[in-house]
Design a protein around this motif. Sequence first.
Motif, PDB file in Angstrom:
ATOM      1  N   ASP A   1      24.179  57.878  42.843  1.00 22.40           N
ATOM      2  CA  ASP A   1      23.477  57.517  41.611  1.00 22.40           C
ATOM      3  C   ASP A   1      24.412  57.211  40.445  1.00 22.40           C
ATOM      4  OD1 ASP A   1      21.227  58.110  43.123  1.00 22.40           O
ATOM      5  OD2 ASP A   1      21.066  60.157  42.325  1.00 22.40           O
ATOM      6  N   GLY A   2      25.645  57.694  40.512  1.00 23.55           N
ATOM      7  CA  GLY A   2      26.576  57.463  39.422  1.00 23.55           C
ATOM      8  C   GLY A   2      26.197  58.171  38.131  1.00 23.55           C
ATOM      9  N   ARG A   3      25.425  59.261  38.245  1.00 18.47           N
ATOM     10  CA  ARG A   3      24.979  59.978  37.045  1.00 18.47           C
ATOM     11  C   ARG A   3      26.052  60.908  36.500  1.00 18.47           C
ATOM     12  NH1 ARG A   3      19.550  62.796  38.822  1.00 18.47           N
ATOM     13  NH2 ARG A   3      19.533  63.407  36.617  1.00 18.47           N
ATOM     14  N   ILE A   4      26.963  61.355  37.380  1.00 20.36           N
ATOM     15  CA  ILE A   4      28.057  62.226  36.946  1.00 20.36           C
ATOM     16  C   ILE A   4      29.348  61.749  37.596  1.00 20.36           C
ATOM     17  CG2 ILE A   4      26.554  64.232  36.610  1.00 20.36           C
ATOM     18  CD1 ILE A   4      27.593  65.351  39.255  1.00 20.36           C
ATOM     19  N   THR A   5      30.457  62.105  36.989  1.00 19.66           N
ATOM     20  CA  THR A   5      31.762  61.749  37.545  1.00 19.66           C
ATOM     21  C   THR A   5      32.249  62.848  38.491  1.00 19.66           C
ATOM     22  OG1 THR A   5      33.010  62.840  35.781  1.00 19.66           O
ATOM     23  CG2 THR A   5      32.305  60.553  35.386  1.00 19.66           C
ATOM     24  N   GLU A   6      33.307  62.539  39.227  1.00 18.44           N
ATOM     25  CA  GLU A   6      33.887  63.526  40.135  1.00 18.44           C
ATOM     26  C   GLU A   6      34.371  64.760  39.370  1.00 18.44           C
ATOM     27  OE1 GLU A   6      35.448  64.251  44.283  1.00 18.44           O
ATOM     28  OE2 GLU A   6      34.037  62.824  43.433  1.00 18.44           O
ATOM     29  N   SER A   7      35.032  64.550  38.240  1.00 17.73           N
ATOM     30  CA  SER A   7      35.523  65.690  37.468  1.00 17.73           C
ATOM     31  C   SER A   7      34.365  66.505  36.914  1.00 17.73           C
ATOM     32  CB  SER A   7      36.429  65.212  36.333  1.00 17.73           C
ATOM     33  OG  SER A   7      35.734  64.369  35.442  1.00 17.73           O
ATOM     34  N   GLU A   8      33.276  65.856  36.537  1.00 18.11           N
ATOM     35  CA  GLU A   8      32.103  66.584  36.064  1.00 18.11           C
ATOM     36  C   GLU A   8      31.474  67.395  37.182  1.00 18.11           C
ATOM     37  OE1 GLU A   8      30.546  63.734  32.400  1.00 18.11           O
ATOM     38  OE2 GLU A   8      29.881  63.318  34.442  1.00 18.11           O
ATOM     39  N   LEU A   9      31.485  66.851  38.397  1.00 12.29           N
ATOM     40  CA  LEU A   9      30.957  67.595  39.545  1.00 12.29           C
ATOM     41  C   LEU A   9      31.714  68.913  39.714  1.00 12.29           C
ATOM     42  CD1 LEU A   9      30.053  66.184  43.030  1.00 12.29           C
ATOM     43  CD2 LEU A   9      31.582  68.140  42.872  1.00 12.29           C
TER      44      LEU A   9
END
Length: 432
Positions: free
Chosen positions: A215-223
Amino acid sequence: METEHHPLAYPFEPGAGLTLHPRYAELRERPLTRVRMPYGDDAWLATRYADVKTVLSDPRFSLAATGGRDYPRVEPVAGPHGGLMSLDPPEHTRLRSVLAKEFAARRIEGLRPRARELAGETLDRIVASGPAADLVEDFAVPFPSELNCELLGLPREYAGFWKWVEDLQSGIRETGDAEEGIARFTSRLGEVVARRREQPGDALLDVLLRACDADGRITESELYAVVGDLLIAGFAPVCGQIAVSLHHVLTRPRALERLRAHPEDVPAAAGELLRHVQLIEFTVPRYAVEDVTLGGVRVRAGEPVLAAPAAANRDPAAFPDPDALALDRAGAASLAFGHGPHHCLGAHLARLELEVALEAVAHRLPGLRLAVPERSLRWKTGGIVNGLRALPVIFDAAAAGRATSRTAAEGTAAAAPDRVGSAAQPRCPSAT
C-alpha cells in the motif's frame, strides 16, 4: 522548594512499594513548577488532573518538537527519534491508522479466550513446580509476553524481549552507548521481517508489511519504529502492571477473596488498580509551539512540559479519597493510558491482560500469600518504568493440584459474561 534559578530535582524518588512521593500533593496546590531532570532541558511539571489532560491533548504541546532538542530525560543520551511516540498529527494519525482497527475494543475482546488459555498454561507450570513461585518471572512476564508475541507474529523467543529492553536501558544510563543495542535489535527484527515477507500470515507484523510493501502507507524505517514501539510499550509496562497489581491484591487479603468469590468484579478492580498503581510517573516531554497559560503560569513557546499522570490520578479534584485503593471505584476515567491523540494504542489489550491475570491467579492458586515479609520485596526505581524485581509467593499445592487444569475462562465464564458483545475473532496465529 524551587526558586527561579534552582528548579526541583526530578523525578522524585517513590516511597516503599512505589508509594507516590508526597511532594506531588504539595505541587498540586501551587502554580506549575519548574523541574530539572538528570539530563536535558529544564521543564515545567504538570501534576493536576486537568493540567495533565491539557498537555496530553492540546495541539499547542508538541511531541514532534523533541526532535533535535536536548529534551529532558533520565538517560545520558537521547533515544532514536521515530515511531508513534515522537510524532504529532497528521503524521501520527497516518501511522496509527495502520493498526487502529487491530486494537479496537471489540476485536481485542475476542482475544479473551486465548488469553485465558495462555494464563492457565502458565499457572499450570507454576502448580506443577509449586508450592512456591516468583509471580514476576514465572507469571507476570511470560503470560503477556507470549500473548504479545503471537499477536505480533514474532517467534516465542521474543517473549524474553523485556529483559533485553531492561539491559539496553540500563546500559544507556550507565554508559550512554545506545547505538550498539539499537543495531542489534534492528538486525534481529530484520531477520524476522525477511521471513514474514517470504511466508506472510495474518499477524500484526503482516499488517504492517502490507501497509509498507503493497500500500505504500508507511516506509521501511517507520515499520521498524512502530514494531519497536509495540514491543517496548507492550512488554515492560504490562508485565510490571500485572506484578504490582498482584502485590496490591496479595497485601489486602480481603481483596483477593473478593475477586475469588465475585469474578464479575474483576473489571472494576483492574480499572482501579490501573489508576492506583504508579509505574510510570511522567510522560515523554511536549514542547509548547506557542505561548500557553497552564496551571497559573505562562509557558513560553519552545519550553518543554512533563505531564505526571501518576500525580493526576491522585488528584482529589477528580477522585474522592484518591490515595485509597477502592476496587469498586466509579467516576472519572484515570489517565493510566494517557489522553488525547496519543492515548495508548494497546490500552484495551493491556487492560484485558490485567483482568485475565487477576481472575486466573485468584482462581488457580488457593491459599496464595507472600513468601517473604513485605518489607523485604525489591523494587525497581529511577527509570521510566518502575516495578517489582520479584514477587515470591507460596500457595496450597495440594488444593491446587486437586483442581482441574481448566482455564480461568471455564471457571468464570458464567459469572463474567462478555461485556462488549460478540465480535470477530482477532488474528492471533501461532508465531513462526
